[in-house]
Design an enzyme around this catalytic site. Structure first.
Site, PDB file in Angstrom:
ATOM      1  N   ASP A 241       5.059  30.080  48.906  1.00 37.57           N
ATOM      2  CA  ASP A 241       5.434  30.023  50.299  1.00 37.57           C
ATOM      3  C   ASP A 241       6.525  31.053  50.373  1.00 37.57           C
ATOM      4  OD1 ASP A 241       6.244  29.559  52.677  1.00 37.57           O
ATOM      5  OD2 ASP A 241       5.612  27.482  52.558  1.00 37.57           O
ATOM      6  N   HIS A 242       6.045  32.038  51.158  1.00 37.17           N
ATOM      7  CA  HIS A 242       7.151  33.445  51.019  1.00 37.17           C
ATOM      8  C   HIS A 242       8.065  32.956  52.000  1.00 37.17           C
ATOM      9  CE1 HIS A 242       4.865  34.439  54.690  1.00 37.17           C
ATOM     10  NE2 HIS A 242       5.882  34.788  55.233  1.00 37.17           N
TER      11      HIS A 242
ATOM     12  N   ARG B 186     -13.273  42.723  42.501  1.00 31.66           N
ATOM     13  CA  ARG B 186     -14.487  43.278  42.409  1.00 31.66           C
ATOM     14  C   ARG B 186     -14.697  44.972  42.715  1.00 31.66           C
ATOM     15  NH1 ARG B 186     -18.355  38.879  42.577  1.00 31.66           N
ATOM     16  NH2 ARG B 186     -17.320  36.983  43.370  1.00 31.66           N
TER      17      ARG B 186
ATOM     18  N   LYS C 172      12.770  33.844  51.540  1.00 31.57           N
ATOM     19  CA  LYS C 172      13.724  34.381  52.392  1.00 31.57           C
ATOM     20  C   LYS C 172      15.332  33.868  52.283  1.00 31.57           C
ATOM     21  CE  LYS C 172      10.361  34.840  55.957  1.00 31.57           C
ATOM     22  NZ  LYS C 172      10.409  36.372  56.262  1.00 31.57           N
TER      23      LYS C 172
ATOM     24  N   GLU D 219       5.910  33.543  67.013  1.00 30.54           N
ATOM     25  CA  GLU D 219       5.302  34.725  66.837  1.00 30.54           C
ATOM     26  C   GLU D 219       4.937  35.349  68.116  1.00 30.54           C
ATOM     27  OE1 GLU D 219       2.208  34.749  64.186  1.00 30.54           O
ATOM     28  OE2 GLU D 219       3.039  33.421  62.940  1.00 30.54           O
TER      29      GLU D 219
ATOM     30  N   LYS E 250       1.680  31.151  68.720  1.00 29.39           N
ATOM     31  CA  LYS E 250       1.502  32.762  68.588  1.00 29.39           C
ATOM     32  C   LYS E 250       1.553  32.756  70.124  1.00 29.39           C
ATOM     33  CE  LYS E 250      -1.516  33.138  64.839  1.00 29.39           C
ATOM     34  NZ  LYS E 250      -0.709  34.168  64.137  1.00 29.39           N
TER      35      LYS E 250
ATOM     36  N   LYS F 104      -0.857  30.937  49.506  1.00 29.52           N
ATOM     37  CA  LYS F 104      -1.395  30.016  50.334  1.00 29.52           C
ATOM     38  C   LYS F 104      -2.684  30.281  51.107  1.00 29.52           C
ATOM     39  CE  LYS F 104       0.337  31.343  54.792  1.00 29.52           C
ATOM     40  NZ  LYS F 104       0.302  30.690  56.179  1.00 29.52           N
TER      41      LYS F 104
ATOM     42  N   HIS G 199       5.014  26.546  55.776  1.00 27.88           N
ATOM     43  CA  HIS G 199       6.303  27.163  56.160  1.00 27.88           C
ATOM     44  C   HIS G 199       7.445  26.145  56.727  1.00 27.88           C
ATOM     45  CE1 HIS G 199       4.361  30.678  54.949  1.00 27.88           C
ATOM     46  NE2 HIS G 199       3.810  31.203  56.096  1.00 27.88           N
TER      47      HIS G 199
ATOM     48  N   ASP H 129      -1.921  26.455  59.388  1.00 35.60           N
ATOM     49  CA  ASP H 129      -1.475  27.901  59.120  1.00 35.60           C
ATOM     50  C   ASP H 129      -0.040  28.046  58.852  1.00 35.60           C
ATOM     51  OD1 ASP H 129      -2.366  30.508  58.175  1.00 35.60           O
ATOM     52  OD2 ASP H 129      -1.660  31.165  59.990  1.00 35.60           O
TER      53      ASP H 129
END
Lengths: 502, 365
Positions: free
Chosen positions: A193-194, A56, A198, A232, A356, A164, A256, A251
């Site tokens: 899905d990154h 946009r 890998k 993480e 996390k 995703k 993943h 998430d």
């Protein structure tokens, strides 16, 4: 068949094409997509390509080029920027403003693409990358279809990469799959899905199926249990509002960690073709033993981080984060005890945890083998063998084995044999997005998730989430910088096991 | 000298003279010292995926070799791309009062990006004088790290019948040569002789280095070029400067093998003809001239556009003329010699495209 590409089976150079990025003004485009395309050009993996950004936001071609160059300068793994490569790439970058819900904008986009393709002498091969909020997926695909931009067929091809999350629960995933299939064939859809891009995730398959010694041990006869950790150190950063709606289960685990689980547990596929691999992944997801509401407490632990110290910095608790409700019931930690009810894995628990604000960032799969049937060396024990496949960081594989400690006494100590990508290969592994963009351009869907896979994973995850929404399952707390709540330790402790310290 | 000081100098690349029969023992001793230095600022670790034996010919007048020091630089740079035990074989003229055989050990180390470890590849140098080269094949066999493949690398194309070469090749899984830097007549035919050993995979560094050029040639007939027009290509004219004469022959062989079948027949100076896959003939022309860029033009009956590319080494670009009036320029990033060598080793097994190109190229003389 291009006769000049005969006998070069590893040459993935795709046909010339135009990559159209929806959500081009966003962070992902600048941080990942443009640097990935730049690195593919440096590595000579692309022949000819044009890039058209759209969103946009009103900006000119030059504005988008400037933003792209800034992204390469900041985030490319190959820096400083090579002026000659950038000069070639910048000429191919264009921008076209438009609203995702405006059908007329897609007609204008088609006309612009035709002009750009003529300008760069490109065929009408098009790859549409939907780097947008999930709510825009269905309208964009509908409008692409209405504007005649995604006709099925391979010559020229029209493919769509969808970021995703693909749905937020089973019902929404089914709805989205239905909407998408009204316009596109499954072979045209690339759900990204990154994690699958890998190197180490792909190496799970190579490790298992290119080596004769591991696969015979890869079953319930020899494996005691499997641990998969996705940790993480970061908190929710500036994504508090988004994360508070999603939670770590949806998430991270649904996509993943489940993909990693599938690759660790699947049966040998008949070939390395897309559907052969995805069929086997689907079988794993379908064999997951459902977690009934009354089993929630004994098989799932959820928790939120409290204030604490991570890597030397004092950090606030989850409910004190910006964008997070003071009474939030969203989990930042989840640990699950899963069973795959099939011949290979019957009775072997798979413990998954993702969180996390852990002490360190690490993703790994650890295969814990059974102890020897008879302890020959009384009082001396090196512990069970563990094969750990580190996905990030310090990508590699370690195997712990018991060894005699030099000396007169018979003492056994665990020692590790270690393989590290960085040490062994020297060269830097490509970014996940490079591999995935290249595969999508080449039409190879092996490292993308299929619609039925996505639904199968939501079919397992959704009841857990719904049970939490109805108030079931205690919300624990854990100090930021710790490995999680005591309840997580107990999840394994009551089985006589313990989490591995990654 | 303390173990720690010795290790520091070793990992900094210093060469330690050592008797040939003590090489493995000395290396083991250094690595034991490295194991004890784990609390140092940069812990040292050893890595090895390949044995790479590199022949550096220092005797005057020997055919088929190029710039010994460039070979040594390639070894020193190799760990940036591939962890390998390098065995450098320097063959020298005899000298009075000098040993027939001398040896040194050293290491080429890089700082890994994942925590500051020094990752080291061992380098063993064996220098023979005169008839001392008879010791080299058996020494190489003794010094190979077990269970990893072995590459034998030459800066040219050696005589396959030379006794020392025969002995060395027998220990190798992969033979790496550089035809475009070779001296002597017809290096491509010399390479072809090595193909007679089916378990030895042979690769030419000039071929590996030409991969960008070949990809651009392949891209010429990618869509939107109509696939049905490929069979209408009737002539391939390859132009090259004299310095790239050998590579040009190899590349013309590749084009001929891709579009044609069977063996070429000479029809004039620098011109050959061979049958095409779908019937008809393909003409191959080779034009060697000073000032030419390495380029090819494909032409034929009723092609919708001319197909041509040219690569100029001096400007590091490939000019692509795909459509009349349209010229694109692509930069070629020059690879370091060690990077090209690592590319030559990264895939296992035979390079079928190279083998087909070589077989045809040997007939283009």
């Amino acid at each position: 068949m291009n006769p000049f590409r005969a006998d070069t089976p590893n040459d993935k150079t795709p046909e010339p094409a135009t990559i159209v990025i929806f959500g081009a003004s966003g962070d992902l485009t600048k941080r990942k997509l443009i640097p990935a395309i730049y690195n593919l050009l440096i590595g000579r993996h692309l022949s000819r390509v044009a890039i058209v950004g759209t969103s946009r936001t009103v900006m000119s071609d030059d504005d988008f080029r400037e933003s792209s160059l800034d992204g390469i300068n900041k985030y490319s793994r190959q820096r400083p920027v090579d002026e000659r490569v950038w000069s070639t790439l910048s000429r191919s970058i264009h921008y076209h403003p438009g609203a995702f819900d405006d059908p007329a904008a897609f007609v204008r986009l088609r006309e612009r693409l035709e002009v750009i393709e003529k300008q760069h002498h490109l065929p009408a091969n098009r790859l549409f990358y939907l780097s947008t909020p999930p709510s825009a997926f269905a309208p964009i695909i509908r409008n692409l279809g209405a504007a005649g931009l995604v006709r099925p067929g391979e010559n020229p091809f029209a493919r769509v990469i969808v970021e995703k999350p693909f749905g937020t629960d089973l019902a929404s995933a089914i709805d989205l799959n239905r909407d998408v299939h009204e316009v596109l064939k499954e072979s045209q859809i690339f759900r990204i899905d990154h994690y699958l891009g890998k190197e180490t995730v792909q190496n799970l398959l190579v490790f298992r199926f290119a080596n004769g010694i591991f696969e015979p041990l890869w079953n319930n006869k020899y494996v005691d249990h499997v641990q998969i950790t996705g940790a993480e150190t970061l908190g929710v950063e500036r994504r508090g509002a988004y994360f508070d709606h999603a939670g770590i289960l949806r998430d991270m685990v649904q996509n993943h960690l489940f993909q990693v689980l599938c690759l660790a547990a699947l049966e040998p596929p008949g070939s390395f073709k897309a559907n052969a691999v995805r069929d086997e992944k689907l079988k794993v997801l379908e064999a997951l033993r459902p977690i009934e509401p009354e089993q929630l407490e004994e098989r799932v632990i959820r928790a939120q981080y409290l204030s604490g110290s991570v890597l030397g910095a004092q950090v606030p608790g989850y409910r004190e984060e910006e964008g997070v409700g003071k009474e939030s019931q969203t989990e930042t930690f989840v640990a699950l005890k899963l069973f795959i009810d099939n011949w290979r894995w019957g009775g072997v628990p798979f413990y998954l945890r993702s969180a996390k604000r852990m002490p360190k960032r690490v993703t790994e799969v650890a295969i814990h083998f059974k102890n020897v049937p008879h302890r020959l060396f009384a009082g001396a024990d090196g512990g069970p063998n563990v094969l750990a496949i580190r996905i990030q960081p310090d990508e590699g594989i370690t195997m712990s084995i018991g060894s005699k400690v030099p000396g007169q006494a018979l003492e056994i100590a665990p020692v590790t044999m270690e393989f590290r990508y960085a040490s062994s290969f020297g060269v830097e592994a490509p970014e996940a997005y490079e591999r995935l963009l290249l595969d999508a351009l080449a039409g190879d869907g092996t490292l993308f998730t299929r619609g039925d896979e996505v639904e199968a994973s939501w079919r397992f995850i959704t009841p857990i989430h719904q049970a939490w929404l109805s108030g079931k399952g205690k919300m624990h707390g854990y100090e930021a910088g710790s490995w999680g709540p005591d309840a997580s330790t107990q999840l394994l402790g009551k089985d006589g096991r313990a989490w591995r310290r990654p | 000298m303390t173990d720690a000081a010795r290790l520091e100098r070793f990992s900094a690349g210093e060469h330690f003279a050592v008797h040939p029969d003590a090489i493995e023992r000395e290396l083991s001793s250094l690595w034991r010292a490295a194991g004890k230095s784990s609390d140092a600022a940069h812990p040292v670790t050893r890595a090895c995926l390949w044995n790479v034996a590199i022949h550096v010919e220092e005797r005057a007048g020997r055919e088929g070799y190029f710039d010994p020091e460039a070979q040594v630089r390639m070894v020193n740079d190799l760990p940036r791309y591939l962890a390998a035990r390098a065995v450098v074989l320097r063959t020298r003229e005899p000298e009075a009062d000098k040993e027939e055989l001398e040896s040194w050990i050293s290491a080429n180390c890089i700082l890994s990006g994942d925590g500051g470890k020094l990752v080291c590849s061992e380098e063993i140098t064996l220098a023979s004088r005169g008839p001392g080269d008879r010791h080299l094949p058996s020494l190489v066999r003794a010094l190979l790290v077990p269970a990893v493949p072995t590459a034998l690398v030459f800066g040219g194309v050696p005589d396959p019948e030379a006794p020392m070469i025969k002995g060395l090749v027998g220990a190798a899984d992969r033979l790496v040569v550089r035809a475009d830097r070779a001296q002597g007549s017809d290096p491509l035919r010399r390479i072809a002789k090595y193909l007679e050993r089916p378990d030895l995979s042979v690769i030419d560094l000039g071929w590996v280095d030409s991969s960008a050029w070949r990809r651009e040639v392949a891209a010429l007939v990618d869509p939107p070029f109509p696939a049905e027009e490929i069979s209408r290509i009737q002539k391939a004219e390859l132009r090259a400067p004299p310095s790239e004469r050998v590579t040009a022959r190899l590349l013309l062989g590749w084009i001929g093998a891709s579009l044609g079948v069977g063996l070429p027949v000479r029809i004039g100076h620098g011109a050959w003809r061979l049958p095409k896959v779908g019937g008809g003939d393909l003409q191959l022309n080779l034009r060697i001239d000073e000032g030419e860029a390495l380029g090819v033009e494909l032409s034929g009956h009723n092609l919708s556009r001319p197909l041509a590319i040219a690569a100029r080494r001096d400007t590091e670009t490939i000019d692509i003329s795909t459509v009349e009036g349209f010229v694109d320029q692509k930069p070629i990033k020059q690879r370091q010699a060690a990077a090209i060598l690592s590319r030559a080793l990264v895939t296992r097994g035979h390079d079928r495209a190279f083998q087909r190109a070589l077989r045809l190229a040997t007939e283009l003389s």
